[in-house]
Design an enzyme around this catalytic site. Structure first.
Site, mmCIF file in Angstrom:
data_model
loop_
_atom_site.group_PDB
_atom_site.id
_atom_site.type_symbol
_atom_site.label_atom_id
_atom_site.label_comp_id
_atom_site.label_asym_id
_atom_site.label_seq_id
_atom_site.Cartn_x
_atom_site.Cartn_y
_atom_site.Cartn_z
ATOM 1 N N ASP A 52 38.739 31.947 42.805
ATOM 2 C CA ASP A 52 39.396 33.332 42.684
ATOM 3 C C ASP A 52 38.923 34.008 43.944
ATOM 4 O O ASP A 52 37.793 34.248 44.616
ATOM 5 C CB ASP A 52 38.596 33.802 41.664
ATOM 6 C CG ASP A 52 39.344 35.084 41.195
ATOM 7 O OD1 ASP A 52 40.455 35.363 40.932
ATOM 8 O OD2 ASP A 52 38.620 36.142 41.243
ATOM 9 N N GLU A 54 42.739 30.743 45.735
ATOM 10 C CA GLU A 54 43.466 32.034 45.452
ATOM 11 C C GLU A 54 43.387 32.826 46.783
ATOM 12 O O GLU A 54 42.613 33.529 46.540
ATOM 13 C CB GLU A 54 43.367 32.509 44.249
ATOM 14 C CG GLU A 54 44.257 33.509 43.536
ATOM 15 C CD GLU A 54 43.895 34.774 43.624
ATOM 16 O OE1 GLU A 54 44.451 35.644 43.496
ATOM 17 O OE2 GLU A 54 42.472 35.252 43.408
#
Length: 684
Positions: free
Chosen positions: A364, A417
């Site tokens: 993330d 990401e």
């Protein structure tokens, strides 16, 4: 008269019967071997002595050297709490890193949370590790560490390496193990085929707490085991190859969706035990489905019991707030330049791949790690030694993380990401890249949604929003996401982003998914989007499963199911997903009609596909397109089919090509273009 020694308290039956982990077994063997070698009978200790902390260590000098150099990637075998046998007694070994501590003790239910009764011993080697063995303490004990800092602060901290935590809002660590008799050997032996970059990779993104709730008590979560019974057959039926769980590491604040992690080594107790999560993963594997976990090495919350200010110093976070505090999320950023912190994070990544048989990690907020000026104004950040805005320590860490993951588990995938144009995110480290296997194609997602939100009459003015992606599509190994971030905070559901009346909204959604599945790259779809949920995602409630009673939503579900089947059975859609040789425009410039025509190619030309997308609600008959080869071309997919809740305008029979030059090809066919529809043709 001499006082008779008190016999040690008998070991409780439930602890004696507890099945230790392989690591514990190995430790027991070593302890017994050492005893035999010395031929010394264990000293008989009094009851009071056995209740105190016994000096004992699981660390070797080699362990300490690796830890201090940031190269110990299995710290979870050493730190934390481990049930072991020592001196003929079963108890728990505790170890915690707190170099700025003046005094550390274990406070727990078993000692009435008395901070003075069970002090740990600090190691003599300057490592800052406090450790000790406490007899007759076993699995299930709730504990924390009391830390008196050299600065004078008194802190009560949960164990950073605890394998289990209490159910929030309680924050105690729990002595636990990750012993599990896995039954997924077949999957583990062959998963390299499922995780390869030239194989289908279709991901179903899930938030466990809101995928489904108990209808009788909707405020209660399903356990991992209950979800296995419901989710596994559903994901298999829908045809996804992988499932991705939004963070399931323990987090105190449920509305953070798991992205504010406090217990990095603990599966969230909201949904059950570590073994129940293992069962869920095992059931997915037995169904032929891989499991990806969201992993958050970018920041952590400032909760008093967690990592922040752990021993009264900036132990895990960077001391400089320009590098150590995240202005957007009001959280704290790891100090990637500290060796012990790097070892903590990489050990955590490998822990999930090792102990939980996870098949991949989606990392993330990588962009926030890469840039020193991320979300910061001028004067709020300091350039690196070369005067740039790149965070060199974070970049170095990410490279080492990827090398460790692929070095230890080469049949897994790491996925970034990352939303910027940073070069080489999914390129090997030895070629100067960050080393990820794939990267989310965030620009494609935003451009696609923006394009489809336009009324079809205006789409001809925005044609480049769809064609632009092919300019950079092969600069990275891209995954095409329609993720949770696009259906929250007032953005509406995927369905309600689509313009027009009800029929057009559903047709547009089916068309957009068809575009995604035929575009180069792997795929990701957030839960609820696969059946066109009307409301945007609400983490506090279950998905709106009841809408599947209606044919329009059922049509979207059947479309996604068919697209997954098409994706998995047509080699042209996956064999060259990251190779420019796998895609060719036939007509990418027809902005006036808002029509795209392109071909997807695999290793064998006989598998080539021709895809035609009509972005307007106008059906077009006798629409000629060029084809790569002469022969009969059959429509193998049409998003306007009646069983998808379409109007049923399809090309029912195979179309024989004609020697009519069109779109720069020698051969062409006349087709019917469905309204707001996608057609896929294959030579038969």
């Amino acid at each position: 008269m001499a006082k008779k020694a008190i016999q040690p308290e008998p070991v409780p039956a439930e602890i004696k019967a507890a099945k230790p982990t392989k690591t514990v077994k190995a430790n027991v063997v070593k302890a017994k071997a050492a005893t035999v070698k010395k031929a010394v009978k264990p000293k008989e200790r009094t009851y009071d002595e056995w209740k105190a902390v016994v000096p004992y260590s699981r660390f070797t000098d080699f362990d300490i050297g690796l830890f201090q150099s940031g190269k110990h990637y299995k710290l979870y075998e050493k730190f934390g709490s481990h049930v072991v046998e020592h001196g003929g007694v079963i108890g728990t070994y505790f170890a915690v890193w707190a170099p700025n501590a003046h005094y550390v003790s274990v406070i727990a239910n078993f000692n009435g949370w008395n901070k003075g009764s069970h002090p740990l011993y600090v190691r003599w080697d300057g490592s800052g590790i406090w450790e000790g063995f406490i007899p007759n303490v076993g699995n299930g004990e709730v504990y924390k560490y009391f830390i008196n800092s050299t600065t004078g602060e008194d802190l009560e901290k949960s164990d950073p390496f605890a394998l289990r935590w209490e159910v929030p809002p309680l924050t105690g660590s729990i002595v636990a193990d990750t012993f599990y008799e896995w039954k997924d050997a077949s999957w583990m032996a062959n998963r390299y085929q499922h995780n390869a970059l030239d194989k289908p990779y279709s991901v179903y993104e899930v938030h466990l707490g809101s995928w489904a709730r108990n209808w009788e008590s909707p405020d209660d979560f399903y356990t991992y085991a209950q979800l296995a019974d419901k989710m596994v057959p559903y994901v298999k039926e829908m045809g996804f190859t992988h499932v991705e769980f939004m963070p399931i590491m323990e987090h105190p604040y449920y509305p953070s969706w798991g992205y504010q992690v406090s217990g990095y080594f603990a599966a969230s107790s909201r949904y059950g035990t570590p073994q129940q999560l293992m069962y869920l993963i095992e059931e997915f594997h037995k169904a032929g489905i891989g499991v990806i976990l969201d992993w958050v090495p970018s920041h952590f919350p400032g909760d008093a019991m967690a990592l922040y200010n752990f021993d009264g110093s900036h132990l895990y976070e960077h001391a400089d707030e320009r590098k150590g505090f995240h202005p957007d999320w009001k959280s704290y950023i790891f100090n990637y330049g500290r060796n012990e912190v790097r070892a903590f994070l990489i050990s955590n990544a490998l822990f999930w791949l090792d102990r939980y048989h996870v098949d991949g990690l989606r990392v993330d907020a990588v962009a926030s790690m890469l840039y020193l000026d991320y979300s910061r104004k001028a004067g709020e950040w300091e350039p690196n030694v070369f005067g740039g805005n790149e965070n060199l320590e974070a970049i170095s860490f990410l490279k080492e993380f990827n090398e460790a993951c692929y070095g230890h588990f080469p049949d897994t995938q790491t996925i970034a990401e990352e939303s910027t144009s940073f070069t080489g995110v999914s390129r090997p480290v030895f070629l100067g890249g960050l080393g990820f296997g794939m990267k989310w194609m965030m620009g494609w997602m935003h451009d696609t949604i923006k394009y489809f939100s336009n009324d079809p009459i205006h789409r001809k003015f925005h044609h480049n929003q769809l064609t632009f992606s092919m300019i950079y599509a092969f600069t990275e190994n891209f995954m095409l996401p329609f993720s949770h971030d696009e259906v929250v905070y007032g953005k509406g559901s995927m369905l309600r982003k689509m313009p027009g009346d009800e029929w057009q909204q559903f047709a547009n959604l089916r068309l957009m998914y068809s575009y995604m599945f035929t575009h180069p790259g792997t795929k990701l779809l957030f839960m609820g989007a696969e059946f066109g949920q009307g409301d945007e995602w609400n983490y506090q409630h279950s998905l709106q499963w009841h809408v599947l009673e209606y044919p329009n939503h059922q049509g979207v579900s059947e479309t996604v199911k068919m697209l997954n089947h098409l994706y998995k059975t047509e080699p042209a859609l996956y064999e060259k997903a990251f190779d420019p040789a796998g895609f060719e425009w036939i007509d990418g410039g027809n902005a006036n009609d808002s029509v795209l025509v392109y071909t997807r190619k695999g290793h064998d030309a006989k598998n080539d596909l021709v895809i035609v997308l009509n972005m307007t609600p106008v059906s077009r008959h006798d629409f000629r397109i060029g084809v790569p080869a002469a022969g009969n071309w059959k429509e193998i997919f049409n998003s306007d089919a009646q069983n998808f809740w379409g109007s049923g305008i399809t090309n029912t029979s195979a179309l024989k090509s004609e020697k009519v030059s069109w779109h720069g090809r020698d051969n062409s066919i006349n087709i019917i273009l469905p309204p707001l529809g996608a057609s896929v043709f294959k030579k038969v």
